[in-house]
Design a protein around this motif. Structure first.
Motif, PDB file in Angstrom:
ATOM      1  N   LYS A   1      46.593  20.884  18.722  1.00 54.63           N
ATOM      2  CA  LYS A   1      45.643  20.424  17.717  1.00 54.63           C
ATOM      3  C   LYS A   1      45.601  18.901  17.657  1.00 54.63           C
ATOM      4  N   THR A   2      46.782  18.295  17.726  1.00 54.60           N
ATOM      5  CA  THR A   2      46.835  16.834  17.657  1.00 54.60           C
ATOM      6  C   THR A   2      46.119  16.201  18.840  1.00 54.60           C
ATOM      7  N   ARG A   3      46.364  16.723  20.039  1.00 57.60           N
ATOM      8  CA  ARG A   3      45.721  16.160  21.225  1.00 57.60           C
ATOM      9  C   ARG A   3      44.218  16.367  21.192  1.00 57.60           C
ATOM     10  N   ARG A   4      43.812  17.548  20.733  1.00 61.36           N
ATOM     11  CA  ARG A   4      42.370  17.818  20.711  1.00 61.36           C
ATOM     12  C   ARG A   4      41.672  16.933  19.684  1.00 61.36           C
ATOM     13  N   SER A   5      42.268  16.746  18.523  1.00 60.75           N
ATOM     14  CA  SER A   5      41.651  15.907  17.502  1.00 60.75           C
ATOM     15  C   SER A   5      41.683  14.436  17.874  1.00 60.75           C
ATOM     16  N   ALA A   6      42.635  14.036  18.733  1.00 59.03           N
ATOM     17  CA  ALA A   6      42.733  12.631  19.133  1.00 59.03           C
ATOM     18  C   ALA A   6      41.774  12.284  20.266  1.00 59.03           C
ATOM     19  N   ASP A   7      41.168  13.278  20.888  1.00 59.79           N
ATOM     20  CA  ASP A   7      40.249  13.017  21.993  1.00 59.79           C
ATOM     21  C   ASP A   7      38.942  12.441  21.446  1.00 59.79           C
ATOM     22  N   TYR A   8      38.542  11.284  21.970  1.00 58.99           N
ATOM     23  CA  TYR A   8      37.382  10.577  21.423  1.00 58.99           C
ATOM     24  C   TYR A   8      36.096  11.382  21.618  1.00 58.99           C
ATOM     25  N   VAL A   9      35.926  11.969  22.800  1.00 65.94           N
ATOM     26  CA  VAL A   9      34.711  12.733  23.069  1.00 65.94           C
ATOM     27  C   VAL A   9      34.612  13.935  22.131  1.00 65.94           C
ATOM     28  N   SER A  10      35.743  14.641  21.927  1.00 71.09           N
ATOM     29  CA  SER A  10      35.734  15.804  21.034  1.00 71.09           C
ATOM     30  C   SER A  10      35.434  15.397  19.597  1.00 71.09           C
ATOM     31  N   ARG A  11      36.014  14.284  19.161  1.00 66.45           N
ATOM     32  CA  ARG A  11      35.752  13.820  17.792  1.00 66.45           C
ATOM     33  C   ARG A  11      34.283  13.461  17.609  1.00 66.45           C
ATOM     34  N   SER A  12      33.723  12.750  18.572  1.00 64.75           N
ATOM     35  CA  SER A  12      32.312  12.358  18.469  1.00 64.75           C
ATOM     36  C   SER A  12      31.411  13.582  18.436  1.00 64.75           C
ATOM     37  N   ARG A  13      31.713  14.552  19.289  1.00 62.14           N
ATOM     38  CA  ARG A  13      30.920  15.776  19.318  1.00 62.14           C
ATOM     39  C   ARG A  13      31.063  16.551  18.006  1.00 62.14           C
TER      40      ARG A  13
ATOM     41  N   PHE B   1      39.957  11.503   6.264  1.00 65.29           N
ATOM     42  CA  PHE B   1      39.750  11.399   7.710  1.00 65.29           C
ATOM     43  C   PHE B   1      38.605  10.416   7.951  1.00 65.29           C
ATOM     44  N   GLU B   2      38.856   9.436   8.785  1.00 63.82           N
ATOM     45  CA  GLU B   2      37.834   8.483   9.180  1.00 63.82           C
ATOM     46  C   GLU B   2      37.650   8.546  10.694  1.00 63.82           C
ATOM     47  N   ASP B   3      36.412   8.691  11.121  1.00 63.19           N
ATOM     48  CA  ASP B   3      36.092   8.845  12.550  1.00 63.19           C
ATOM     49  C   ASP B   3      36.852  10.013  13.161  1.00 63.19           C
ATOM     50  N   GLY B   4      37.092  11.056  12.371  1.00 68.85           N
ATOM     51  CA  GLY B   4      37.754  12.251  12.872  1.00 68.85           C
ATOM     52  C   GLY B   4      39.253  12.164  12.947  1.00 68.85           C
ATOM     53  N   LEU B   5      39.853  11.066  12.456  1.00 67.66           N
ATOM     54  CA  LEU B   5      41.301  10.886  12.501  1.00 67.66           C
ATOM     55  C   LEU B   5      41.853  10.731  11.092  1.00 67.66           C
ATOM     56  N   PRO B   6      43.075  11.211  10.832  1.00 67.13           N
ATOM     57  CA  PRO B   6      43.653  11.087   9.489  1.00 67.13           C
ATOM     58  C   PRO B   6      44.007   9.647   9.154  1.00 67.13           C
TER      59      PRO B   6
END
Length: 518
Positions: A256-268, A306-311
């Protein structure tokens, strides 16, 4: 050879191994114990033509069949020993080598005795590298599974001869919200897809409904013998299953941490949320609220950001709710207090909820005004943990606050439905979408934060009750909690059991028991 290809015709496989270094370390020790040929075919042919051993043969890492230091039959015997030990590490082989070493020494063949001594040491190192977890006769696979609504992590321990000989871990996305038993059925069918036969025993956290049919299916993949599924409840197997489950839990958190930290996944995810909720812009700042209580007492709430998809953990807040009838009323109170801090220009003269929220940044005085703290930042999207009732309570707080331009939604845990204030039907996001994954992560983080705060409050409450007892200071309170491990066990203890704690006499023990049951 070391390979990831399981389809080489005529090859004999050992493994899988958890890491590449584990493979190379095992091979290095095994070649010391069983000096078989590891050179390439071209090197072997060159040595055969010249009659000179290759470099491994010169340094003793190979028996030397190319230069006839050993015969082909002798080398084949060493290979057979290598295969037998790799397939099932048997300590009895060390005992046999020890007897051969002593016999060689008695025959004054000291060079042979030294070779056997080195082989014994190498085999002992191999055995020590794999921990003994079960009796030597046990051959089983242990599956630990940790899952949530969207994904499942699987940890497989391959136990051979009572030792963990391999570890395999993977994560799968769940298309449907299936039960643990159904998940076990799916995992086992994918784990034994024909490339590797299953062992006689498979230990799982829960038996599927069609366990007998699954046993027959897996038994058909073995040359002989049946496969038995077990759900270990106690003993060594249950302890090993718990270890595998803990590893799976850590793997799921890491996934979960790696997936949420991925920039492309967060933007999508942010773009998909904007489209699904029909927002004017992407929710770059989201705040999620959750309420936690224990049978209606110690009501607390959490706010995670959460800002820009990150805590943004430096902006998390906790709230204490002194009087409330249910979760919806608690959410209404908390959101009213939070929204009350937002003004037209997001500036305030003071800090009206400093007593309720923790970790509020200090304000900096500028003339007659103070610079706004991070708590006054306006969110794009408010998220509540719950369904339609919780969303309606939050919408009421939003209307009464007079704050405009903030969107609201709720996520219900059971079916992962997203509720909007003015809709009679929920928004259903694809189960494997990045948007739903992000919402779930925010909701879970808010729940974790609220639970942590509630446990801290309960601990403070019981500590304050104990410190009010005459003669019971902070040191004795710590000793009590350390001895019993939890407040629940302390409440269940009799005065005689409490008296067993160091520094607690009969009178104080009776007072503690009376005060806790008042």
């Amino acid at each position: 050879m070391v390979t990831r290809n399981r389809k080489i015709h005529g090859a004999r496989y050992f493994g899988p191994y958890p890491k590449i270094w584990a493979v190379r370390e095992t091979i290095d020790q095994m070649i010391r114990a069983f000096p078989i040929r590891t050179c390439s075919d071209s090197s072997y042919k060159r040595a055969m033509d010249s009659g000179r051993p290759c470099f491994p043969g010169q340094i003793g890492r190979c028996g030397g069949p190319c230069s006839q230091k050993v015969t082909i039959a002798q080398h084949r015997a060493i290979v057979d020993q290598f295969v037998a030990f790799m397939a099932n590490p048997d300590p009895r082989m060390i005992a046999q080598l020890t007897r051969d070493m002593k016999q060689a020494s008695a025959d004054m063949d000291y060079e042979r005795a030294a070779e056997l001594r080195d082989r014994i040491g190498a085999l002992e190192n191999v055995l020590e590298s794999s921990a003994v977890v079960l009796p030597e006769t046990v051959e089983a696979d242990v599956f630990g599974i940790e899952h949530d609504e969207l994904a499942a992590a699987v940890q497989q321990f391959r136990v051979r001869g009572g030792r963990v000989r391999g570890v395999r871990s993977w994560v799968v996305d769940k298309e449907l919200d299936v039960s643990l038993g159904e998940l076990v059925d799916s995992v086992l069918q994918s784990a034994y897809d024909g490339t590797e036969p299953p062992p006689k025993e498979i230990i799982v956290p829960e038996l599927p409904e069609d366990a007998e049919a699954l046993e027959q299916l897996l038994s058909g993949l073995r040359e002989r013998g049946a496969v038995h599924l077990r759900a270990a409840q106690r003993g060594e197997k249950a302890a090993l299953l718990q270890t595998a489950t803990n590893n799976a839990k850590q793997a799921l958190n890491l996934y979960k941490t790696r997936r949420s930290a991925d920039y492309v996944s967060r933007s999508r995810a942010l773009t998909d949320l904007q489209e699904a909720l029909e927002l004017d812009e992407a929710p770059l700042r989201m705040e999620c609220f959750d309420v936690s209580h224990l049978a209606g007492t110690n009501i607390v709430a959490s706010m995670v950001v959460f800002e820009d998809g990150l805590p943004r953990k430096d902006q998390y807040r906790r709230f204490n709710v002194t009087d409330s009838t249910d979760d919806t009323e608690s959410l209404y109170q908390v959101l009213s207090r939070r929204l009350g801090y937002l003004g037209e220009d997001d500036l305030r003269m003071g800090d009206p909820i400093r007593d309720e929220a923790e970790n509020v940044d200090e304000s900096i005085e500028l003339g007659t005004r103070r610079k706004p703290g991070k708590f006054s930042y306006r969110p794009n999207l408010l998220i509540v943990d719950g369904g339609q009732p919780q969303v309606q309570a939050a919408a009421r707080a939003l209307r009464e606050s007079g704050v405009d331009g903030i969107n609201l939604c709720g996520i219900a845990k059971r079916l992962e439905e997203v509720w909007l204030p003015d809709n009679d039907y929920p928004v259903i996001l694809p189960r494997n979408s990045d948007a739903l994954f992000l919402l779930q992560r925010i909701r879970d983080e808010a729940h974790r934060f609220a639970i942590t705060h509630q446990r801290t409050r309960r601990k403070k409450d019981i500590t304050s009750v104990l410190t009010e007892i005459p003669g019971l200071g902070a040191a004795r309170v710590r000793e009590l909690l350390r001895h019993f491990g939890s407040v629940a066990k302390l409440k269940q203890a009799t005065p005689e059991q409490i008296q067993e704690v160091k520094g607690i006499g009969p009178q104080i023990a009776a007072t503690i028991h009376e005060r806790l049951h008042a």
